[in-house]
Design a protein around this motif. Structure first.
Motif, PDB file in Angstrom:
ATOM      1  N   THR A 365      71.469  40.540  27.476  1.00  0.00           N
ATOM      2  CA  THR A 365      71.617  39.114  27.793  1.00  0.00           C
ATOM      3  C   THR A 365      73.094  38.722  27.736  1.00  0.00           C
ATOM      4  OG1 THR A 365      69.482  38.800  26.756  1.00  0.00           O
ATOM      5  CG2 THR A 365      70.741  36.818  27.213  1.00  0.00           C
ATOM      6  N   ASN A 366      73.800  39.231  26.718  1.00  0.00           N
ATOM      7  CA  ASN A 366      75.237  38.944  26.636  1.00  0.00           C
ATOM      8  C   ASN A 366      75.978  39.540  27.825  1.00  0.00           C
ATOM      9  OD1 ASN A 366      75.242  37.450  24.324  1.00  0.00           O
ATOM     10  ND2 ASN A 366      75.845  39.105  22.960  1.00  0.00           N
ATOM     11  N   ALA A 367      75.669  40.806  28.134  1.00  0.00           N
ATOM     12  CA  ALA A 367      76.358  41.486  29.243  1.00  0.00           C
ATOM     13  C   ALA A 367      76.192  40.662  30.533  1.00  0.00           C
ATOM     14  CB  ALA A 367      75.782  42.891  29.426  1.00  0.00           C
ATOM     15  N   ILE A 368      75.014  40.096  30.700  1.00  0.00           N
ATOM     16  CA  ILE A 368      74.744  39.302  31.913  1.00  0.00           C
ATOM     17  C   ILE A 368      75.427  37.934  31.836  1.00  0.00           C
ATOM     18  CG2 ILE A 368      72.856  38.088  33.107  1.00  0.00           C
ATOM     19  CD1 ILE A 368      71.186  40.694  32.502  1.00  0.00           C
ATOM     20  N   LYS A 369      75.354  37.322  30.623  1.00  0.00           N
ATOM     21  CA  LYS A 369      75.953  35.990  30.450  1.00  0.00           C
ATOM     22  C   LYS A 369      77.460  36.006  30.678  1.00  0.00           C
ATOM     23  CE  LYS A 369      74.874  34.643  26.221  1.00  0.00           C
ATOM     24  NZ  LYS A 369      74.637  33.864  25.003  1.00  0.00           N
ATOM     25  N   PHE A 370      78.115  37.101  30.237  1.00  0.00           N
ATOM     26  CA  PHE A 370      79.575  37.125  30.266  1.00  0.00           C
ATOM     27  C   PHE A 370      80.134  37.956  31.431  1.00  0.00           C
ATOM     28  CE2 PHE A 370      78.432  36.051  25.901  1.00  0.00           C
ATOM     29  CZ  PHE A 370      79.182  34.894  25.728  1.00  0.00           C
ATOM     30  N   ARG A 393      76.844  48.508  29.047  1.00  0.00           N
ATOM     31  CA  ARG A 393      78.177  48.313  29.624  1.00  0.00           C
ATOM     32  C   ARG A 393      78.135  47.195  30.662  1.00  0.00           C
ATOM     33  NH1 ARG A 393      79.113  53.370  31.685  1.00  0.00           N
ATOM     34  NH2 ARG A 393      79.311  54.108  29.557  1.00  0.00           N
ATOM     35  N   ASP A 394      79.209  46.374  30.657  1.00  0.00           N
ATOM     36  CA  ASP A 394      79.322  45.373  31.729  1.00  0.00           C
ATOM     37  C   ASP A 394      80.735  45.353  32.262  1.00  0.00           C
ATOM     38  OD1 ASP A 394      81.032  43.167  30.488  1.00  0.00           O
ATOM     39  OD2 ASP A 394      79.419  43.242  29.004  1.00  0.00           O
ATOM     40  N   GLU A 395      80.926  44.696  33.397  1.00  0.00           N
ATOM     41  CA  GLU A 395      82.265  44.587  33.999  1.00  0.00           C
ATOM     42  C   GLU A 395      82.668  43.116  33.981  1.00  0.00           C
ATOM     43  OE1 GLU A 395      81.635  46.361  37.813  1.00  0.00           O
ATOM     44  OE2 GLU A 395      81.551  48.383  36.973  1.00  0.00           O
ATOM     45  N   PHE A 411      77.922  33.291  13.408  1.00  0.00           N
ATOM     46  CA  PHE A 411      78.503  32.100  14.055  1.00  0.00           C
ATOM     47  C   PHE A 411      79.756  32.392  14.871  1.00  0.00           C
ATOM     48  CE2 PHE A 411      77.264  30.042   9.754  1.00  0.00           C
ATOM     49  CZ  PHE A 411      75.916  30.181  10.057  1.00  0.00           C
ATOM     50  N   THR A 412      80.050  33.683  15.083  1.00  0.00           N
ATOM     51  CA  THR A 412      81.273  33.977  15.826  1.00  0.00           C
ATOM     52  C   THR A 412      81.084  33.736  17.316  1.00  0.00           C
ATOM     53  OG1 THR A 412      81.998  35.638  14.266  1.00  0.00           O
ATOM     54  CG2 THR A 412      82.927  35.785  16.469  1.00  0.00           C
ATOM     55  N   ARG A 413      81.975  32.921  17.861  1.00  0.00           N
ATOM     56  CA  ARG A 413      82.034  32.777  19.313  1.00  0.00           C
ATOM     57  C   ARG A 413      83.501  32.914  19.658  1.00  0.00           C
ATOM     58  NH1 ARG A 413      79.294  28.729  22.327  1.00  0.00           N
ATOM     59  NH2 ARG A 413      78.865  30.586  23.552  1.00  0.00           N
ATOM     60  N   VAL A 414      83.807  33.727  20.673  1.00  0.00           N
ATOM     61  CA  VAL A 414      85.207  33.976  21.004  1.00  0.00           C
ATOM     62  C   VAL A 414      85.871  32.663  21.400  1.00  0.00           C
ATOM     63  CG1 VAL A 414      86.743  35.140  22.616  1.00  0.00           C
ATOM     64  CG2 VAL A 414      84.828  36.381  21.595  1.00  0.00           C
ATOM     65  N   ASP A 415      87.043  32.444  20.756  1.00  0.00           N
ATOM     66  CA  ASP A 415      87.723  31.174  20.925  1.00  0.00           C
ATOM     67  C   ASP A 415      88.556  31.183  22.214  1.00  0.00           C
ATOM     68  OD1 ASP A 415      88.486  28.687  20.349  1.00  0.00           O
ATOM     69  OD2 ASP A 415      89.954  29.219  18.795  1.00  0.00           O
ATOM     70  N   SER A 418      86.901  30.655  28.609  1.00  0.00           N
ATOM     71  CA  SER A 418      85.972  31.430  29.443  1.00  0.00           C
ATOM     72  C   SER A 418      84.704  31.782  28.660  1.00  0.00           C
ATOM     73  CB  SER A 418      86.647  32.711  29.936  1.00  0.00           C
ATOM     74  OG  SER A 418      87.024  33.491  28.831  1.00  0.00           O
ATOM     75  N   HIS A 419      84.806  31.856  27.322  1.00  0.00           N
ATOM     76  CA  HIS A 419      83.630  32.169  26.488  1.00  0.00           C
ATOM     77  C   HIS A 419      82.895  30.899  26.089  1.00  0.00           C
ATOM     78  CE1 HIS A 419      84.352  36.515  25.507  1.00  0.00           C
ATOM     79  NE2 HIS A 419      85.492  36.180  26.086  1.00  0.00           N
ATOM     80  N   ARG A 420      83.700  29.840  25.810  1.00  0.00           N
ATOM     81  CA  ARG A 420      83.090  28.599  25.325  1.00  0.00           C
ATOM     82  C   ARG A 420      82.164  27.967  26.367  1.00  0.00           C
ATOM     83  NH1 ARG A 420      87.991  27.363  22.563  1.00  0.00           N
ATOM     84  NH2 ARG A 420      88.700  26.174  24.356  1.00  0.00           N
ATOM     85  N   GLY A 424      75.531  29.486  23.714  1.00  0.00           N
ATOM     86  CA  GLY A 424      75.190  30.477  22.703  1.00  0.00           C
ATOM     87  C   GLY A 424      75.407  29.915  21.317  1.00  0.00           C
ATOM     88  N   THR A 425      74.882  30.610  20.336  1.00  0.00           N
ATOM     89  CA  THR A 425      75.021  30.124  18.957  1.00  0.00           C
ATOM     90  C   THR A 425      75.918  31.024  18.115  1.00  0.00           C
ATOM     91  OG1 THR A 425      73.053  31.381  18.446  1.00  0.00           O
ATOM     92  CG2 THR A 425      72.755  29.033  18.860  1.00  0.00           C
ATOM     93  N   GLY A 426      76.310  32.173  18.661  1.00  0.00           N
ATOM     94  CA  GLY A 426      77.129  33.102  17.881  1.00  0.00           C
ATOM     95  C   GLY A 426      76.314  33.837  16.844  1.00  0.00           C
ATOM     96  N   LEU A 427      75.022  33.941  17.034  1.00  0.00           N
ATOM     97  CA  LEU A 427      74.177  34.650  16.062  1.00  0.00           C
ATOM     98  C   LEU A 427      73.660  35.983  16.594  1.00  0.00           C
ATOM     99  CD1 LEU A 427      71.992  31.844  14.460  1.00  0.00           C
ATOM    100  CD2 LEU A 427      73.830  33.144  13.417  1.00  0.00           C
ATOM    101  N   GLY A 428      73.678  36.137  17.929  1.00  0.00           N
ATOM    102  CA  GLY A 428      73.057  37.318  18.544  1.00  0.00           C
ATOM    103  C   GLY A 428      73.597  38.639  18.016  1.00  0.00           C
ATOM    104  N   LEU A 429      74.932  38.779  17.980  1.00  0.00           N
ATOM    105  CA  LEU A 429      75.511  40.048  17.549  1.00  0.00           C
ATOM    106  C   LEU A 429      75.339  40.256  16.045  1.00  0.00           C
ATOM    107  CD1 LEU A 429      78.775  40.290  19.667  1.00  0.00           C
ATOM    108  CD2 LEU A 429      76.620  41.520  19.977  1.00  0.00           C
ATOM    109  N   TYR A 430      75.418  39.156  15.305  1.00  0.00           N
ATOM    110  CA  TYR A 430      75.211  39.244  13.853  1.00  0.00           C
ATOM    111  C   TYR A 430      73.804  39.768  13.574  1.00  0.00           C
ATOM    112  CZ  TYR A 430      74.820  37.641   9.015  1.00  0.00           C
ATOM    113  OH  TYR A 430      74.627  37.579   7.664  1.00  0.00           O
TER     114      TYR A 430
END
Ligand code: ADP
Length: 463
Positions: A365-370, A393-395, A411-415, A418-420, A424-430
């Motif tokens: 889902t992240n690979a597709i979202k970003f 892997r994504d491009e 709660f990490t979301r890249v500051d 382009s990411h903001r 997302g909630t920043g919980l997926g990877l955690y």
């Protein structure tokens, strides 16, 4: 040298047993040299039982003072031995053995004093025991030296680093060490010039107190710094939590408002809508309700992982099937094409099947979202060692290197704008990390801004 043991440290009269406190090796070596030189000048014998470093420094210092150390060694006038090695010849069951000490060290002194020579000894075996934390053995050895002096004539010079006495608990032992020595020499922080034995003894006692004070205030400073860091961490966590609550409230409120809005419209006007519009409104409502459910479920998962209450239903799992099923579900939900590269003979793994699908789902889902809709997304799996490594892997937009270390924290979301812009909630990877590790695996990422990301995680092979 003003406070090094004087020429009077011969062997006559009561046994001369000095202790030199020191802060730097250089000071100790000079003090030892000044103690040994009078013996060497008079053709008497000198023995140094020291660490390798101190023996080398001492030999160099004697050479600089004009002595031919090799010749002195040949003539038996200068004997330098390794403190550890000599110690091993008389330690038994963790304590110095009286008989072995008398025999081995006694013979050494007797040989050096052949022909009526007086003998000066620098000994570091006691300091070595002390440094190893064996204070009782060190004190026992000091007593053995004093006992040996009753049958052999020699004067002894011991060196103790001040750091040996820096803990409050060492104070009693320090007092005992002072009692065991006929002369106590303060360390170099005392710059007074005196021969007054009592004064020097008192100065040494004060130095030990100061050393304890310094150690304790240093320990206090370190504790304070630790507390400060802990406080900063708590403040950061508090800030993140507040941001998170604001974000969750926002993330839940919008889809919830959509659900309520659609239901409201349908309740009041559903007769006026054609069937296809009703269908569309209901689909959107269901999507939004699912989004709310996902956020709530993520928060519950986090709470359980953190309380270590999360249970894994671990069994032998066909990972290949698991991957294809997850990919099919994500493809259906997102209409993105996902390439899969899995060898036909991929071994089974020991894992919780539903959680494996959840991890892969998060990463896909992240690979597709970003990444842009037309770019490639792929999943690979290879067996390596005792585990299978799954890669996603994504491009897409990639992740700045500086952000990578904090990526798997909650709660990490890249500051970065382009990411903001991506929801997302920043919980997926955690959560993914918690799930991977809970099943005995590891997770990591390689990424480059503008080129894409590759997340990898491992699953133990079923044996
Ligand atoms: P969420 O996606 O819900 O914000 P995650 O924990 O899944 O939370 O991801 C945390 C952050 O990591 C994301 O907000 C995003 O900034 C970054 N990230 C995760 N996966 C990728 C990816 N494949 N490409 C670029 N950035 C990513």
């Amino acid at each position: 040298m003003k406070r090094a043991v004087s020429d009077r440290a011969g062997g006559e009269g009561s046994h001369h047993h000095a202790v030199q406190l020191y802060e730097t090796d250089a000071f100790l070596v000079t003090a030892v040299r000044d103690f040994l030189v009078p013996a060497l000048e008079q053709g008497d014998a000198a023995i140094a039982v020291a660490t390798a470093a101190h023996r080398d420094q001492l030999a160099e210092s004697l050479t600089q003072a004009g002595f031919d150390v090799a010749a002195l060694r040949d003539r038996g006038l200068y004997t330098d031995l390794d403190a550890g090695e000599l110690l091993n010849t008389f330690m038994l069951g963790g304590s110095p053995d009286r008989t072995l000490f008398q025999k081995n060290v006694g013979t050494l002194i007797a040989q050096a004093s052949a022909g009526g020579r007086s003998v000066r000894v620098f000994g570091e075996m006691v300091a070595r025991l002390w440094a190893e934390g064996d204070v009782a053995a060190a004190l026992a050895l000091e007593d053995l030296w004093n006992e040996l002096a009753e049958s052999h004539a020699f004067s002894l010079f011991c060196g103790y680093p001040m750091t040996a006495f820096e803990q409050e608990a060492a104070t009693l032992a320090f007092t005992k060490v002072c009692e065991q020595h006929s002369h106590v020499r303060p360390s170099e922080s005392f710059t007074g010039n005196t021969d007054n034995e009592e004064l020097m003894r008192n100065v040494a006692v004060l130095q030990q107190r100061a050393q304890v004070g310094m150690f304790e205030s240093q320990a206090l400073r370190e504790k304070q710094a630790e507390l400060q860091q802990a406080l900063a961490r708590l403040e950061e966590l508090d800030r993140l939590r507040n941001d998170f609550i604001a974000m969750v409230v926002h993330d839940i409120r919008s889809p919830n408002a959509i659900v309520i809005g659609f239901l409201e419209i349908l309740r009041t006007n559903w007769r006026d809508f054609p069937d296809d519009q009703i269908d569309e409104l209901l689909s959107k409502g269901v999507d939004s309700a699912r989004q709310v459910a996902r956020i709530v479920s993520d928060m519950l998962t986090v709470a359980k992982l953190e309380a270590r209450e999360f249970t894994f239903d671990v069994q032998s799992v066909d990972l290949t099937q698991c991957i294809y099923r997850t990919v099919a579900a994500v493809t259906e939900a997102t209409s993105r094409t996902i390439d899969v590269e899995v060898p036909g003979n991929l071994p089974r793994v020991t894992a919780d099947e539903a959680r494996q699908m959840q991890i892969l789902n998060n990463l896909l889902t992240n690979a597709i979202k970003f990444s842009s809709p037309e770019s490639a997304v792929s999943v690979t799996a290879v067996a390596s060692g005792g585990e299978v490594v799954v890669g996603v892997r994504d491009e897409g937009i990639g992740i700045p290197t500086a952000e990578i270390p904090r990526l798997f924290r909650r709660f990490t979301r890249v500051d970065d704008p382009s990411h903001r812009d991506v929801k997302g909630t920043g919980l997926g990877l955690y959560i993914s990390k918690g799930l991977v590790e809970g099943q005995g695996g590891r997770i990591w990422v390689d990424s480059e801004v503008g080129r894409g990301s590759e997340f990898n995680y491992t699953v133990p092979i079923d044996i």
